[in-house]
Write a protein that holds these residues in place. Structure first.
Motif, short mmCIF file in Angstrom:
data_model
loop_
_atom_site.label_atom_id
_atom_site.label_comp_id
_atom_site.label_asym_id
_atom_site.label_seq_id
_atom_site.Cartn_x
_atom_site.Cartn_y
_atom_site.Cartn_z
N VAL A 12 -22.42 60.32 105.74
CA VAL A 12 -21.36 60.27 104.98
C VAL A 12 -19.80 60.30 105.70
O VAL A 12 -19.35 59.72 106.97
N GLN A 13 -19.26 58.73 105.32
CA GLN A 13 -18.18 58.29 105.73
C GLN A 13 -18.44 58.06 106.52
O GLN A 13 -19.04 57.61 107.29
N ASN A 14 -17.25 57.77 107.77
CA ASN A 14 -17.67 58.00 109.55
C ASN A 14 -18.56 58.48 110.26
O ASN A 14 -18.85 57.67 111.44
N LEU A 15 -19.60 59.21 109.74
CA LEU A 15 -20.43 59.76 109.95
C LEU A 15 -21.87 59.30 110.11
O LEU A 15 -22.73 59.54 109.01
N LYS A 16 -22.74 59.66 110.93
CA LYS A 16 -24.07 60.17 111.06
C LYS A 16 -24.71 60.90 112.07
O LYS A 16 -24.81 60.79 113.20
N SER A 17 -25.67 61.25 111.64
CA SER A 17 -26.89 62.24 112.01
C SER A 17 -28.29 62.12 111.76
O SER A 17 -28.47 61.48 110.84
N ASP A 40 -11.53 62.60 99.80
CA ASP A 40 -11.37 61.27 98.92
C ASP A 40 -13.40 60.40 99.36
O ASP A 40 -12.89 59.58 98.92
N GLY A 41 -13.99 61.29 99.81
CA GLY A 41 -15.32 61.01 99.94
C GLY A 41 -16.01 60.02 98.68
O GLY A 41 -15.95 60.89 97.77
N LYS A 42 -16.74 59.14 98.78
CA LYS A 42 -17.53 58.73 97.28
C LYS A 42 -18.66 59.27 97.55
O LYS A 42 -19.23 60.02 96.14
N GLY A 43 -19.56 59.59 98.50
CA GLY A 43 -21.01 60.04 98.90
C GLY A 43 -21.28 59.51 99.24
O GLY A 43 -20.96 59.71 100.79
N PHE A 44 -23.14 59.87 99.25
CA PHE A 44 -23.33 59.97 101.38
C PHE A 44 -25.03 59.14 101.18
O PHE A 44 -25.10 59.27 99.92
N ILE A 45 -24.98 59.45 101.88
CA ILE A 45 -26.63 57.72 102.20
C ILE A 45 -27.42 59.45 102.70
O ILE A 45 -26.97 58.81 103.87
N ILE A 46 -28.81 58.78 102.39
CA ILE A 46 -29.94 59.51 102.65
C ILE A 46 -30.99 58.83 103.10
O ILE A 46 -31.52 58.02 102.23
N LEU A 66 -20.84 62.70 96.03
CA LEU A 66 -20.18 63.97 96.28
C LEU A 66 -19.59 64.51 95.22
O LEU A 66 -19.06 65.85 95.03
N ALA A 67 -18.71 64.14 94.17
CA ALA A 67 -18.38 64.25 92.65
C ALA A 67 -19.49 65.55 91.79
O ALA A 67 -19.35 66.07 91.21
N THR A 68 -21.23 65.34 92.33
CA THR A 68 -22.48 65.89 91.85
C THR A 68 -22.59 66.92 92.95
O THR A 68 -23.88 67.92 92.21
N VAL A 69 -21.76 67.18 93.92
CA VAL A 69 -22.13 68.41 94.41
C VAL A 69 -22.13 69.44 94.18
O VAL A 69 -20.25 69.44 94.25
N GLU A 70 -22.16 70.55 94.12
CA GLU A 70 -22.22 72.05 93.94
C GLU A 70 -21.28 72.89 95.64
O GLU A 70 -21.62 72.51 95.83
N TYR A 71 -20.29 73.67 94.60
CA TYR A 71 -20.15 74.51 95.81
C TYR A 71 -21.32 75.69 95.93
O TYR A 71 -21.96 75.64 94.94
N ALA A 72 -22.02 76.47 97.13
CA ALA A 72 -22.80 77.49 96.85
C ALA A 72 -21.97 78.21 98.38
O ALA A 72 -21.47 78.01 99.26
N THR A 73 -22.76 79.24 98.55
CA THR A 73 -21.77 80.68 99.88
C THR A 73 -23.51 81.37 100.30
O THR A 73 -23.33 81.31 101.98
N SER A 92 -18.02 45.96 99.61
CA SER A 92 -18.73 46.46 100.95
C SER A 92 -18.81 48.27 100.49
O SER A 92 -19.39 49.17 101.50
N GLU A 93 -18.57 48.69 99.39
CA GLU A 93 -19.11 50.20 98.42
C GLU A 93 -19.29 50.08 98.15
O GLU A 93 -20.42 50.16 96.93
N ILE A 94 -20.30 51.48 98.63
CA ILE A 94 -21.92 51.65 97.77
C ILE A 94 -21.83 51.81 96.70
O ILE A 94 -21.14 53.25 96.95
N GLN A 95 -22.91 52.03 95.91
CA GLN A 95 -22.23 52.44 94.23
C GLN A 95 -23.04 53.31 93.69
O GLN A 95 -23.15 54.22 92.95
N GLY A 96 -25.19 53.18 94.16
CA GLY A 96 -25.50 54.44 93.93
C GLY A 96 -26.62 53.25 94.22
O GLY A 96 -26.91 52.20 96.10
N THR A 97 -28.60 53.69 93.53
CA THR A 97 -30.26 52.69 94.60
C THR A 97 -30.34 52.82 93.42
O THR A 97 -29.98 53.87 92.21
N LYS A 98 -31.86 51.65 93.75
CA LYS A 98 -31.94 51.63 92.36
C LYS A 98 -33.66 51.57 92.81
O LYS A 98 -33.69 51.21 94.12
N THR A 99 -34.34 51.25 91.67
CA THR A 99 -35.53 50.44 92.78
C THR A 99 -36.71 51.88 93.52
O THR A 99 -36.81 51.56 93.99
N PRO A 100 -37.37 53.02 92.43
CA PRO A 100 -38.04 53.88 92.81
C PRO A 100 -38.94 53.26 94.05
O PRO A 100 -39.60 52.30 93.44
#
Length: 161
Positions: A12-17, A40-46, A66-73, A92-100
């Motif tokens: 996510v952004q410039n972080l990796k775990s 301002d992040g667009k999303g993250f990759i798994i 990230l726009a699809t991620v909800e808030y939770a407690t 260079s910007e990731i927009q999504g994934t394809k080919t299941p």
């Protein structure tokens, strides 16, 4: 196979775990990740990786906006996500994934609310400016999902937490 070791990489952004590697057809990493990220992040990759003798190979990838991620407690039951074999890019910007692929991963992804947030607060309309994200991972090959149901385990019980 049951001898295969797999692990997850989250970017996510410039972080990796990375999770620890686990052996088996339905590994469970049961790891939480928490990142402080800018709004301002667009999303993250798994990414799901298979350990190899000389080098590792990628089994699947998932882009979550990230726009699809909800808030939770608190943690929820999570959702199964289908992994894909290709990343869609615009420059260079990731927009999504394809080919299941035949792989799915159980993730519980949410923006964490501050600890002092009232429990009855409806936060569904909030802007995504809070900067914490948390995930829980599990994996299954969809070919094996039927066998866990036939063994008498409900889908919920077969997901280790």
């Amino acid at each position: 196979s049951d001898t295969c070791k797999t692990y997850i990489v989250l970017k996510v952004q410039n972080l990796k775990s990375t999770t620890i590697d686990r052996r088996g057809r339905e590994p469970c990493w049961e790891q939480d990740f928490m990142f402080e990220i800018s709004a301002d992040g667009k999303g993250f990759i798994i990414e799901l990786w298979k350990k190899g003798l000389l080098w590792d190979s990628i089994l699947g990838v998932l882009w979550i906006p990230l726009a699809t991620v909800e808030y939770a407690t608190d943690e929820g039951p999570g959702s199964w996500w289908r992994l894909h074999s290709e990343v869609i890019k615009n420059g260079s910007e990731i927009q999504g994934t394809k080919t299941p692929t035949s792989h799915e991963i159980l993730l519980d992804v949410y923006f964490a609310l501050p600890l002092d947030t009232p429990p009855d607060l409806d936060c569904r309309g909030w802007h995504r400016e809070t900067s914490l994200q948390r995930t829980r991972h599990s994996h299954q090959d969809t070919k094996d999902s039927q066998s866990s149901m036939e063994s008498g385990l409900s889908i919920q019980e077969s997901k280790l937490r």
